[in-house]
Each structure stands twice: as structure tokens, then as C-alpha cells.
Design an enzyme around this catalytic site. Structure first.
Site, PDB file in Angstrom:
ATOM      1  N   HIS A   1       7.196  14.003  12.619  1.00  0.00           N
ATOM      2  CA  HIS A   1       7.506  13.110  11.484  1.00  0.00           C
ATOM      3  C   HIS A   1       8.861  13.471  10.859  1.00  0.00           C
ATOM      4  O   HIS A   1       8.963  13.756   9.671  1.00  0.00           O
ATOM      5  CB  HIS A   1       6.385  13.145  10.432  1.00  0.00           C
ATOM      6  CG  HIS A   1       6.350  11.916   9.582  1.00  0.00           C
ATOM      7  ND1 HIS A   1       5.200  11.366   9.069  1.00  0.00           N
ATOM      8  CD2 HIS A   1       7.349  11.097   9.132  1.00  0.00           C
ATOM      9  CE1 HIS A   1       5.477  10.285   8.356  1.00  0.00           C
ATOM     10  NE2 HIS A   1       6.783  10.101   8.373  1.00  0.00           N
TER      11      HIS A   1
ATOM     12  N   ARG B   1       3.441   4.505  11.219  1.00  0.00           N
ATOM     13  CA  ARG B   1       2.403   5.380  10.683  1.00  0.00           C
ATOM     14  C   ARG B   1       1.348   5.551  11.767  1.00  0.00           C
ATOM     15  O   ARG B   1       1.057   4.611  12.512  1.00  0.00           O
ATOM     16  CB  ARG B   1       1.741   4.763   9.446  1.00  0.00           C
ATOM     17  CG  ARG B   1       2.535   4.877   8.157  1.00  0.00           C
ATOM     18  CD  ARG B   1       2.560   6.317   7.628  1.00  0.00           C
ATOM     19  NE  ARG B   1       3.237   6.411   6.345  1.00  0.00           N
ATOM     20  CZ  ARG B   1       4.547   6.664   6.194  1.00  0.00           C
ATOM     21  NH1 ARG B   1       5.309   6.847   7.235  1.00  0.00           N
ATOM     22  NH2 ARG B   1       5.069   6.745   4.981  1.00  0.00           N
TER      23      ARG B   1
ATOM     24  N   GLU C   1      -1.710  14.482  10.485  1.00  0.00           N
ATOM     25  CA  GLU C   1      -0.467  15.268  10.476  1.00  0.00           C
ATOM     26  C   GLU C   1      -0.690  16.504   9.608  1.00  0.00           C
ATOM     27  O   GLU C   1      -1.280  16.389   8.537  1.00  0.00           O
ATOM     28  CB  GLU C   1       0.683  14.417   9.916  1.00  0.00           C
ATOM     29  CG  GLU C   1       1.001  13.248  10.833  1.00  0.00           C
ATOM     30  CD  GLU C   1       2.154  12.373  10.322  1.00  0.00           C
ATOM     31  OE1 GLU C   1       2.843  12.780   9.365  1.00  0.00           O
ATOM     32  OE2 GLU C   1       2.343  11.293  10.879  1.00  0.00           O
TER      33      GLU C   1
HETATM   34  P1  NDP Z   1      10.271  -2.750   5.566  1.00  0.00           P
HETATM   35  O1  NDP Z   1       9.352  -3.166   4.470  1.00  0.00           O
HETATM   36  O2  NDP Z   1      11.721  -2.944   5.402  1.00  0.00           O
HETATM   37  O3  NDP Z   1       9.836  -3.479   6.912  1.00  0.00           O
HETATM   38  C1  NDP Z   1       8.514  -3.701   7.297  1.00  0.00           C
HETATM   39  C2  NDP Z   1       8.490  -4.869   8.279  1.00  0.00           C
HETATM   40  O4  NDP Z   1       7.166  -5.040   8.783  1.00  0.00           O
HETATM   41  C3  NDP Z   1       8.911  -6.189   7.675  1.00  0.00           C
HETATM   42  O5  NDP Z   1       9.839  -6.778   8.545  1.00  0.00           O
HETATM   43  C4  NDP Z   1       7.626  -7.028   7.646  1.00  0.00           C
HETATM   44  O6  NDP Z   1       8.037  -8.365   7.854  1.00  0.00           O
HETATM   45  C5  NDP Z   1       6.870  -6.443   8.828  1.00  0.00           C
HETATM   46  N1  NDP Z   1       5.424  -6.593   8.752  1.00  0.00           N
HETATM   47  C6  NDP Z   1       4.589  -6.352   7.718  1.00  0.00           C
HETATM   48  N2  NDP Z   1       3.328  -6.607   8.062  1.00  0.00           N
HETATM   49  C7  NDP Z   1       3.352  -7.015   9.343  1.00  0.00           C
HETATM   50  C8  NDP Z   1       2.358  -7.425  10.269  1.00  0.00           C
HETATM   51  N3  NDP Z   1       1.069  -7.490   9.915  1.00  0.00           N
HETATM   52  N4  NDP Z   1       2.740  -7.761  11.524  1.00  0.00           N
HETATM   53  C9  NDP Z   1       4.037  -7.724  11.885  1.00  0.00           C
HETATM   54  N5  NDP Z   1       5.026  -7.356  11.045  1.00  0.00           N
HETATM   55  C10 NDP Z   1       4.686  -7.012   9.799  1.00  0.00           C
HETATM   56  O7  NDP Z   1       9.933  -1.226   5.840  1.00  0.00           O
HETATM   57  P2  NDP Z   1      10.840  -0.138   6.590  1.00  0.00           P
HETATM   58  O8  NDP Z   1      11.441  -0.750   7.787  1.00  0.00           O
HETATM   59  O9  NDP Z   1      11.689   0.572   5.625  1.00  0.00           O
HETATM   60  O10 NDP Z   1       9.684   0.897   7.013  1.00  0.00           O
HETATM   61  C11 NDP Z   1       8.596   0.468   7.805  1.00  0.00           C
HETATM   62  C12 NDP Z   1       7.519   1.546   7.826  1.00  0.00           C
HETATM   63  O11 NDP Z   1       7.988   2.644   8.591  1.00  0.00           O
HETATM   64  C13 NDP Z   1       7.181   2.143   6.467  1.00  0.00           C
HETATM   65  O12 NDP Z   1       6.187   1.364   5.800  1.00  0.00           O
HETATM   66  C14 NDP Z   1       6.705   3.518   6.801  1.00  0.00           C
HETATM   67  O13 NDP Z   1       5.304   3.527   6.991  1.00  0.00           O
HETATM   68  C15 NDP Z   1       7.405   3.844   8.107  1.00  0.00           C
HETATM   69  N6  NDP Z   1       8.486   4.828   7.945  1.00  0.00           N
HETATM   70  C16 NDP Z   1       8.501   5.907   8.760  1.00  0.00           C
HETATM   71  C17 NDP Z   1       9.532   6.823   8.693  1.00  0.00           C
HETATM   72  C18 NDP Z   1       9.549   7.999   9.580  1.00  0.00           C
HETATM   73  O14 NDP Z   1      10.061   9.022   9.175  1.00  0.00           O
HETATM   74  N7  NDP Z   1       9.016   7.931  10.775  1.00  0.00           N
HETATM   75  C19 NDP Z   1      10.630   6.679   7.731  1.00  0.00           C
HETATM   76  C20 NDP Z   1      10.525   5.507   6.908  1.00  0.00           C
HETATM   77  C21 NDP Z   1       9.485   4.625   7.033  1.00  0.00           C
HETATM   78  P3  NDP Z   1       7.169  -9.608   7.393  1.00  0.00           P
HETATM   79  O15 NDP Z   1       6.930  -9.446   5.939  1.00  0.00           O
HETATM   80  O16 NDP Z   1       7.982 -10.799   7.785  1.00  0.00           O
HETATM   81  O17 NDP Z   1       5.910  -9.491   8.208  1.00  0.00           O
HETATM   82  C1  7N6 Z   2       9.973  11.264   3.709  1.00  0.00           C
HETATM   83  C2  7N6 Z   2       9.003  10.221   4.184  1.00  0.00           C
HETATM   84  C3  7N6 Z   2       8.707   7.260   4.760  1.00  0.00           C
HETATM   85  O1  7N6 Z   2       7.722   6.551   4.650  1.00  0.00           O
HETATM   86  O2  7N6 Z   2       7.394   8.643   6.166  1.00  0.00           O
HETATM   87  C4  7N6 Z   2       8.685   8.347   5.791  1.00  0.00           C
HETATM   88  O3  7N6 Z   2       9.750   7.082   4.119  1.00  0.00           O
HETATM   89  C5  7N6 Z   2       9.450   9.573   5.453  1.00  0.00           C
HETATM   90  C6  7N6 Z   2      10.325  11.190   2.236  1.00  0.00           C
END
Ligand code: NDP
Ligand code: 7N6
Length: 308
Positions: A274, A226, A255
């Protein structure tokens, strides 16, 4: 109460064709209806939405079609006792491949050749610029669905992968895991730093001036998380001053990225609007997950991806 209807809020159409998403849910044993902001909802209704709306709180269950649910007021859902779920768990391949694309583009200079191509220029880069990723290192900050999707792909390309997360459970393909308070150490040796954390009070601005100074001067930042996770002014300064080599950015503080942003102009910045998760099958992937959680709700099981 069992759910009697699944409402698909019109905001879903901002990300996937809404009719296709609704059609992909037609195995459900309840009617699926596309609704606007005026929908009257009660506890027999489920809602799937891209954007939050205050009125959703009256539904029996609300599903955010994004993995990042930072726009939703989780406290309000907790106070009301309305379960809220998100769409994590489905972006390992889509966003993982985007990140691989960024790394390979920077290493093999594809972005430069494409820029030259638009001017019909045959071009030899400085000899020391092209490299291969296979001997390089990547630090993946956030090792959830996306972080692991990046780690397995980077590892398959021969890269050394380290990561950052709060819990210390080992992750396939990741040679060392650092806690967030050792972020500077984790990113210090990496040619690529990939951000895959959620936007939370702890992650906001986690990459700023001090972190750029700890990065290698030939390092690339890749943000698929993000916008607010990165201090964008500090990033622009770091790029201007050669503190880091470049950035691959899918997400931004504002955005769409404003036309006036200096980020558009750097040769070593690649902007994707995005689109990390977007594919021609996205409606189906999102619908399968929503359907799974719907069935869990109806049978009284714990809900996958419950966030409030
Ligand atoms: P997950 O919840 O599967 O993974 C998030 C990870 O972040 C976990 O491993 C968590 O591990 C870690 N985490 C949380 N807080 C911290 C911290 N303070 N420091 C270090 N690590 C941390 O989410 P996703 O992988 O599915 O998605 C991640 C993010 O990506 C979403 O929240 C969204 O904002 C963004 N996203 C963007 C997309 C795009 O189109 N560009 C698409 C989908 C998602 P732990 O709890 O061990 O810290
Ligand atoms: C498209 C959103 C997410 O957080 O920002 C991404 O999943 C993509 C539905």
C-alpha cells in the site's frame, strides 16, 4: 464560526512524518497543533486525520488525508452537519506511475530477473513470455484522478485504453467508456485490468470468479483501489488455475497482508505494501490540499472534495 485552530491527529504519522506535514501548514493564519485522541474539539477547530475518531464530529470541519474515506461514517457527519472532506485529486502521478511500473515490469519480466538475481542466476525466459506494452490494451475501472492518471500514461506508451465508470463523460486518452453493468465486456479484451474505484457497497467484490472468467488468460489484474473491491479467494483460485496470468497488488483485504497469504508466493504476483501514493513530497501535496480547503472554509466558499 471561523476556524481558530487546525488539529493534526497523531494518526497522520502512520502515512507521512507528522512534524513535516504540520510544518507545511505553517502559512495558515491559525495555530497548527498535533493532537491525540483526548483532544477536546469544538466548532472553531479543524481536524486533519488519517483515521476516523468519534470525537471529530464536534469539530467545525474534518479533513481525511486519504482519497479513500471508506473508514469514515459519512452518515454521522451528515446528521451532525459537520463537513467532511477527502484527499482525492492528488494521486494521478504517484499512483499512475506505480501502475505503469507494474505493467512494464510484467511485460519486460523485471520481477522475474530480480527474483533470479537474489540467487545470482543468469536466466533466459521462455521465448514467448517477454512482450512490450505499446501494442497492448488496458481497461481502467474507475476514471477519476487515479484512473485518468493511468489512462494518460498508458496512452502515451502507445496502449489502447478503455474504461469503466457510471457517468459517460469522455476522458482524454480513453477510446471507449463502458457503464458498470457492461464490466465483463469492458475487461474481456484487456491485457491489463486496472482497478481505481472507491470501496463502496457497489464496488465491493466487483471482481470475482465470473469476472476472472471473462478476462483473457494472459491478462494481469492491477489493484490500486482497495482490497475489498476484489474477491481475494477468487483471485487466488484464478491465479492457481491459470485463469489469468498474474496480478499487481497494492491493496489487500487485510493489511498488512498476512504472512500466511498465498499471494506472497506467486512468481506472477507483485506485492507493494500500500505504497502507491507514497513519495518524499507526500506531506507537502497533502498539506497544500488541506490548506486550500481551509481557506475555502474561512471565506464561506463551497469546500473542494466535500464528501459529507
Ligand atoms: P476519484 O473519486 O477521483 O475517482 C473514482 C472513480 O471511480 C470515478 O471516476 C467514479 O466515476 C468511479 N466509480 C465510482 N463508483 C463506480 C462504480 N460502481 N463502477 C465504476 N466506476 C465507479 O478517486 P481517486 O481516483 O482519487 O481514488 C480512487 C480510489 O483509489 C480511492 O477511493 C481509494 O480507495 C484508492 N486510493 C488508493 C491509493 C493507494 O495508495 N493505492 C491512493 C489513493 C486512492 P463515476 O462517478 O462516473 O462512476
Ligand atoms: C495515505 C492513504 C488513499 O486512500 O489509501 C490511499 O489516499 C493512501 C494517506
Amino acid at each position: 464560526d471561523p476556524l481558530e485552530r487546525l488539529c493534526v491527529h497523531e494518526s497522520v504519522d502512520e502515512k507521512v512524518p507528522i512534524e513535516s506535514f504540520a510544518a507545511a501548514l505553517d502559512d495558515l493564519p491559525v495555530p497548527v497543533e498535533i493532537v491525540g485522541d483526548d483532544a477536546g474539539l469544538d466548532e472553531t477547530d479543524a481536524v486533519a486525520s488519517y483515521r476516523p475518531r468519534d470525537g471529530f464530529i464536534d469539530a467545525g470541519w474534518v479533513h481525511c488525508i486519504r482519497a479513500g474515506y471508506d473508514e469514515f461514517d459519512t452518515e454521522a457527519y451528515e446528521d451532525a452537519g459537520t463537513p467532511l472532506t477527502n484527499s482525492t485529486g492528488i494521486h494521478d502521478t504517484t499512483v499512475g506511475e506505480l501502475v505503469v511500473g507494474y505493467m512494464v515490469m510484467f511485460a519486460r519480466r523485471l520481477h522475474v530477473y530480480r527474483d533470479k538475481q537474489t540467487r545470482r542466476q543468469w536466466y533466459d525466459p521462455p521465448y514467448d513470455r517477454p512482450f512490450t506494452v505499446d501494442t497492448e490494451s488496458v481497461c481502467v475501472v474507475g476514471l477519476g484522478t487515479i484512473g485518468r492518471g493511468v489512462a494518460t500514461r498508458a496512452s502515451a506508451l502507445g496502449m489502447d485504453v478503455v474504461g469503466v465508470r457510471r457517468s459517460d463523460a469522455s476522458v482524454e486518452g480513453v477510446s471507449a467508456i463502458y457503464p458498470p453493468d457492461e464490466l465483463n465486456e469492458a475487461i474481456g479484451d484487456a491485457r491489463f485490468v486496472v482497478l481505481a474505484v472507491p470501496d463502496t457497497p457497489e464496488t465491493e467484490g466487483m471482481i470475482s470468479t465470473a469476472e476472472f472468467q471473462h478476462m483473457r488468460s494472459d491478462a494481469y489484474l492491477i489493484n490500486v483501489a482497495r482490497g475489498p473491491v476484489v474477491d481475494e479467494d477468487a483471485l487466488i483460485s484464478a491465479l492457481d488455475d491459470g485463469v489469468i496470468a498474474g496480478a499487481g497488488l497494492d491493496v489487500f483485504r487485510t493489511e498488512p497482508l498476512p504472512e500466511s497469504s498465498p499471494l506472497w508466493d506467486f512468481e506472477e504476483v507483485i506485492v507493494s505494501p500500500h505504497q502507491g501514493s507514497t513519495t518524499n513530497c507526500y506531506h507537502r501535496d497533502l498539506a497544500e490540499l488541506a490548506e486550500e480547503i481551509f481557506r475555502q472554509y474561512q471565506s464561506g466558499e463551497p469546500l473542494r472534495n466535500r464528501v459529507a
